[in-house]
Scaffold this active site. Structure first.
Site, PDB file in Angstrom:
ATOM      1  N   GLU A 248      40.074  44.846  46.756  1.00 56.37           N
ATOM      2  CA  GLU A 248      38.924  44.064  46.252  1.00 56.37           C
ATOM      3  C   GLU A 248      39.371  42.670  46.523  1.00 56.37           C
ATOM      4  OE1 GLU A 248      37.765  44.457  41.983  1.00 56.37           O
ATOM      5  OE2 GLU A 248      37.405  42.216  41.898  1.00 56.37           O
ATOM      6  N   GLU A 253      33.832  34.009  41.942  1.00 59.40           N
ATOM      7  CA  GLU A 253      33.468  34.248  40.616  1.00 59.40           C
ATOM      8  C   GLU A 253      33.402  33.026  39.690  1.00 59.40           C
ATOM      9  OE1 GLU A 253      35.097  38.445  39.106  1.00 59.40           O
ATOM     10  OE2 GLU A 253      36.750  37.401  40.187  1.00 59.40           O
TER      11      GLU A 253
END
Length: 370
Positions: A248, A253
Site C-alpha cells: 500500500e 492522508e
C-alpha cells in the site's frame, strides 16, 4: 470545510524554496531574505513586491506571464500590473556579484482576478502538464458532469470491520459529484443502512494500474474531528495475495481534529514483513493554515529504487524500496480516493465536527519517463 470565496485578489502563502548547489560562495549569500507583497484590493491586478536582504544583491522577477519579460533590479522593489486574470508562478531569486543564483530564494503563487465556480480552484498550488524527460501517461481532469466510469469504480457499503479500520461511514455512489472541473466526495451525517454517516470511495482497480512514475493529485481537504480523507494506492494483486502483502502506498492522508491534525499531510508505505504488517511513514505540517483552506498538490515520484513524497513540490519523505522484502513495490498499483468518517486512527466525530464535509479533487495525473 471547503469555503466558497468572493472575488478578490488571493495571495498563495505556500512558499517553495528552491536553491542552487552549495558551490555558491558563502560570503555572497543574502542573509535574512524577506519578501513583502502588497496586493491591491480592487481587482486591478496590481502586485507590489519588495525584497530585502542584509547585503546588496540583485533580484530576478519572473511572472511567467506570456509577453512579460523577466525583470532584474538591484533595488529589490518591483511593481507589475497583470493584464490577464489567472494564476502566476512568480520566482524571486537573489543573484550574487558573480552572477550565480544564491541559495536562499523563494517561489510563490499569486492569483489575480475573480474566482468562479463552487470551489475556488485558483486558490492554491498548481503543477504543470509537462515535465522534462517525462510524458503524461494517464489523467483525469474531471471536466465532465459525472464520474467517468471507464476509469473509476464505486465501492459500496460498510466493508468488513469498517473497511478494516472500524470506520463509521457507508460508502454510496450518490455522495460523489463532478462539476466545474472538480470531483467532490461529500461526507454526510445521515443514517443509512445501519450507519450514521455516508461518504464515497472510488478506485481504478481493473481499469488502470501502473508501475513507476510521477503522480500529481491536486485536491482540497475537509476538516474536523473524525474526518479521514485519503488519496492512495494498492497493489493490483490484492485479490490473490491479500493485504498487506499486496503493498500500500498512501500518497496523502489527513486525520481531522484540530491543530496538528487538520494541517498535517501523511505519506506512508504498508507491506507484509514475514507475516507481520510493517509500515514506514513521514509527514509535513503546514506553517500557516489547514489543508482545507485551499488546494494543494500531493505527489509521489516512484522508481525502481525509491518512493518520494511531496506537497506543493516540497519533498517531506522518502523510502528505499530496493530490499528484497519490498519487492511488492516493484509491481503494478491502482488508485483509491475516499473520505472515511471515524476509525481507529482519527477517532469518531464529536460535537465540534460540522457536516457535510467535502474533499474536492481538481486533477490526477500520471507521468512516466519517455
Amino acid at each position: 470545510m471547503l469555503k466558497m470565496l468572493t472575488p478578490l485578489l488571493v495571495l498563495f502563502c505556500s512558499l517553495l524554496y528552491s536553491c542552487s548547489e552549495s558551490d555558491t560562495p558563502s560570503g555572497s549569500d543574502p542573509a535574512n531574505l524577506v519578501l513583502d507583497l502588497d496586493l491591491a484590493d480592487d481587482n486591478s491586478g496590481l502586485l507590489n513586491v519588495t525584497v530585502s536582504a542584509d547585503n546588496a544583491v540583485e533580484y530576478y522577477f519572473d511572472s511567467g506571464e506570456s509577453g512579460i519579460d523577466p525583470e532584474t533590479n538591484s533595488t529589490g522593489s518591483f511593481s507589475h500590473t497583470y493584464s490577464i486574470t489567472g494564476v502566476y508562478q512568480i520566482e524571486i531569486r537573489a543573484i550574487g556579484s558573480d552572477g550565480r543564483y544564491l541559495k536562499e530564494s523563494q517561489q510563490l503563487n499569486v492569483q489575480v482576478g475573480e474566482n468562479t465556480g463552487p470551489f475556488d480552484g485558483e486558490n492554491g498550488y498548481v503543477t504543470p502538464l509537462t515535465y522534462e524527460g517525462m510524458a503524461l501517461q494517464w489523467q483525469d481532469e474531471f471536466n465532465g458532469t459525472a464520474v467517468d466510469e471507464t476509469k473509476w469504480n464505486f465501492e459500496i457499503g460498510r466493508g468488513s470491520n469498517g473497511w478494516g479500520n472500524n470506520e463509521l461511514q457507508y460508502y454510496r455512489k450518490e455522495n460523489t459529484s463532478v462539476s466545474d472541473g472538480f470531483l467532490v466526495i461529500e461526507a454526510k451525517k445521515e443514517t443509512f443502512s445501519g450507519a450514521l454517516y455516508t461518504s464515497s470511495r472510488l478506485t481504478t482497480q481493473d481499469k488502470y494500474d501502473f508501475t513507476y512514475g510521477r503522480v500529481d493529485i491536486r485536491a482540497q481537504m475537509p476538516e474536523g474531528q473524525g474526518l479521514w480523507p485519503a488519496l492512495w494506492m494498492l497493489g493490483s494483486n490484492i485479490n490473490t495475495v491479500s493485504w498487506p502483502a499486496c503493498g500500500e502506498v498512501d500518497i496523502m492522508e489527513m486525520i481531522g481534529g484540530g491543530s496538528g491534525r487538520d494541517n498535517t499531510v501523511h505519506g506512508t508505505l504498508h507491506w507484509d514483513n514475514a507475516g507481520t504488517k510493517a509500515d514506514y511513514g513521514g509527514s509535513r505540517t503546514l506553517l500557516v493554515g489547514n489543508l482545507s483552506d485551499k488546494f494543494h498538490v500531493y505527489s509521489i515520484i516512484w522508481d525502481e529504487s525509491s518512493i518520494k513524497w511531496y506537497i506543493d513540490d516540497i519533498q517531506y519523505h522518502a523510502a528505499s524500496i530496493t530490499p528484497a522484502d519490498l519487492s511488492e513495490f516493484q509491481k503494478n498499483f491502482f488508485f483509491i480516493m475516499n473520505v472515511a468518517v471515524g476509525g481507529n486512527w482519527p477517532g469518531s466525530p464529536n460535537a465540534t465536527t460540522q457536516f457535510p464535509q467535502q474533499m474536492a479533487v481538481d486533477y490526477i495525473r500520471v507521468f512516466q519517463p519517455e
